[in-house]
Design a protein around this motif. Structure first.
Motif, mmCIF file in Angstrom:
data_model
loop_
_atom_site.group_PDB
_atom_site.id
_atom_site.type_symbol
_atom_site.label_atom_id
_atom_site.label_comp_id
_atom_site.label_asym_id
_atom_site.label_seq_id
_atom_site.Cartn_x
_atom_site.Cartn_y
_atom_site.Cartn_z
ATOM 1 N N VAL A 196 -17.991 -29.718 -14.016
ATOM 2 C CA VAL A 196 -17.377 -28.669 -14.990
ATOM 3 C C VAL A 196 -18.403 -28.234 -15.890
ATOM 4 O O VAL A 196 -19.382 -29.298 -16.544
ATOM 5 C CB VAL A 196 -16.203 -29.256 -15.968
ATOM 6 C CG1 VAL A 196 -15.715 -27.930 -16.885
ATOM 7 C CG2 VAL A 196 -14.962 -29.545 -14.987
ATOM 8 N N ALA A 205 -14.758 -25.165 -13.756
ATOM 9 C CA ALA A 205 -15.079 -26.100 -12.525
ATOM 10 C C ALA A 205 -16.154 -25.337 -11.711
ATOM 11 O O ALA A 205 -16.254 -24.356 -11.237
ATOM 12 C CB ALA A 205 -14.111 -26.534 -11.836
ATOM 13 N N GLN A 246 -9.665 -27.870 -8.715
ATOM 14 C CA GLN A 246 -10.588 -27.265 -9.882
ATOM 15 C C GLN A 246 -9.696 -27.236 -11.151
ATOM 16 O O GLN A 246 -10.254 -27.549 -12.171
ATOM 17 C CB GLN A 246 -11.277 -26.121 -9.529
ATOM 18 C CG GLN A 246 -12.351 -26.079 -8.261
ATOM 19 C CD GLN A 246 -12.895 -24.755 -7.956
ATOM 20 O OE1 GLN A 246 -12.216 -23.728 -7.460
ATOM 21 N NE2 GLN A 246 -14.343 -24.780 -7.902
ATOM 22 N N GLU A 250 -10.321 -29.062 -14.760
ATOM 23 C CA GLU A 250 -10.539 -28.357 -15.727
ATOM 24 C C GLU A 250 -9.620 -29.045 -17.001
ATOM 25 O O GLU A 250 -9.859 -29.207 -18.285
ATOM 26 C CB GLU A 250 -10.402 -26.892 -15.542
ATOM 27 C CG GLU A 250 -11.540 -26.184 -15.005
ATOM 28 C CD GLU A 250 -11.222 -24.796 -14.468
ATOM 29 O OE1 GLU A 250 -12.304 -24.350 -14.007
ATOM 30 O OE2 GLU A 250 -10.150 -24.341 -14.742
#
Length: 323
Positions: A196, A205, A246, A250
């Motif tokens: 990230v 990400a 992703q 995050e």
């Protein structure tokens, strides 16, 4: 994805210290990471210098006129909040997460408690303080079970336990590195990692990397010193599955209060394709085998541009709180 560095020419960064080496068990890898970063910054005209805290007092950063630091230290006294706290006191901006996020992320047990509280999936675990505790954890978590130090990285001190007879040796190895030992449910499936970049709502990400290690053993040797481990980026996972991971990473990153950059390790359970967060690395490797540069390249960001972009994010906790 890339940040706007138009106002930050190489000269505008001032004198930059690349912190590398240190005293942790990951010193060898940190030296490689730091040398790569140093070369990349110098190639772009940054006044960058190597600085090894194991050989030089951190106070020299102030007396020698360094304007900011790129932290390429790994493990204890590098990504656990201690060097970050020293830099806060010195008033020298640094890359990566601040004091609290660094210290929490370094502690795998604390990280898992926070993620569990926030409803994020992480393998079941037990904190143990003896061989008997480890054997009880094995009975509860089942076989295989992972035993590892709570505050180490790069799989150092880690054992995959498949029988109760292994518990004593596994506990002794982990306890050699940390008095707090973590026993963790083993998740069988795809091993992935997801970097990230950014801070707060702007954190995004990078592409996932799917890791295929020899015999499924992604240990210290296979991470850094062999060419037999396979890294797939693009990951080859279904796009919807990758995007869901992703977004999860995050959230995990923001939940810990990370900033600048980090990398989350994620296992995808083969039986139902459910992803599980293992840990968050707040000072990831930058060696020739490292994964953040690999994912960045897939996003169109070169190693040199990545180093410059990360350097541009250097800040202090106090400055980040008011920005």
């Amino acid at each position: 994805m890339t940040q706007n560095n138009d106002k930050l020419t190489p000269a505008a960064f001032g004198k930059v210290a690349v912190l590398l080496g240190g005293r942790s068990s990951e010193r060898e890898v940190s030296l490689m990471s730091g040398q790569g970063v140093l070369n990349a910054l110098r190639a772009q005209g940054v006044d960058a210098h190597a600085f090894d805290p194991a050989e030089k007092d951190l106070c020299a950063l102030k007396t020698e006129g360094f304007a900011r630091c790129f932290i390429a230290l790994h493990g204890r006294h590098g990504e656990d909040g201690t060097v970050q706290g020293a830099l806060e006191l010195l008033g020298i901006p640094y890359t990566g997460s601040g004091v609290m996020a660094s210290s929490m992320a370094m502690d795998k047990i604390m990280t898992k408690r926070i993620w569990r509280f926030e409803g994020l999936p992480t393998p079941d675990w037990r904190m143990v303080a003896s061989v008997a505790d480890t054997q009880a954890a094995f009975a509860a978590l089942g076989s295989p079970m992972i035993v590892k130090p709570a505050r180490e990285g790069s799989t150092i001190g880690l054992t995959k336990v498949t029988s109760a007879e292994q518990c004593a040796q596994a506990y002794a190895l982990a306890a050699r590195y940390d008095p707090e030992v973590l026993c963790e449910e083993f998740i069988a499936g795809d091993e992935t990692t997801c970097p990230v970049l950014g801070t707060g709502a702007a954190a995004q990400a990078l592409p996932l990397i799917r890791i295929v290690a020899p015999d499924g053993n992604y240990d210290y040797q296979n991470k850094y010193f062999t060419d037999t481990t396979q890294y797939h980026c693009p990951s080859g996972l279904p796009p919807q599955e990758e995007e869901a991971i992703q977004r999860m990473v995050e959230k995990a990153y923001r939940t810990l209060g990370c900033r600048g950059w980090a990398r989350a390790d994620v296992m995808i359970r083969a039986s139902d394709r459910k992803p599980f967060l293992l840990e968050m690395n707040t000072s990831p490797g930058m060696t020739g085998h490292s994964l953040v540069p690999m994912a960045a390249r897939a996003q169109g960001i070169s190693y040199e541009a990545l180093c410059l972009q990360l350097l541009a994010t250097a800040t202090l906790d106090s400055a980040a709180a008011t920005s």
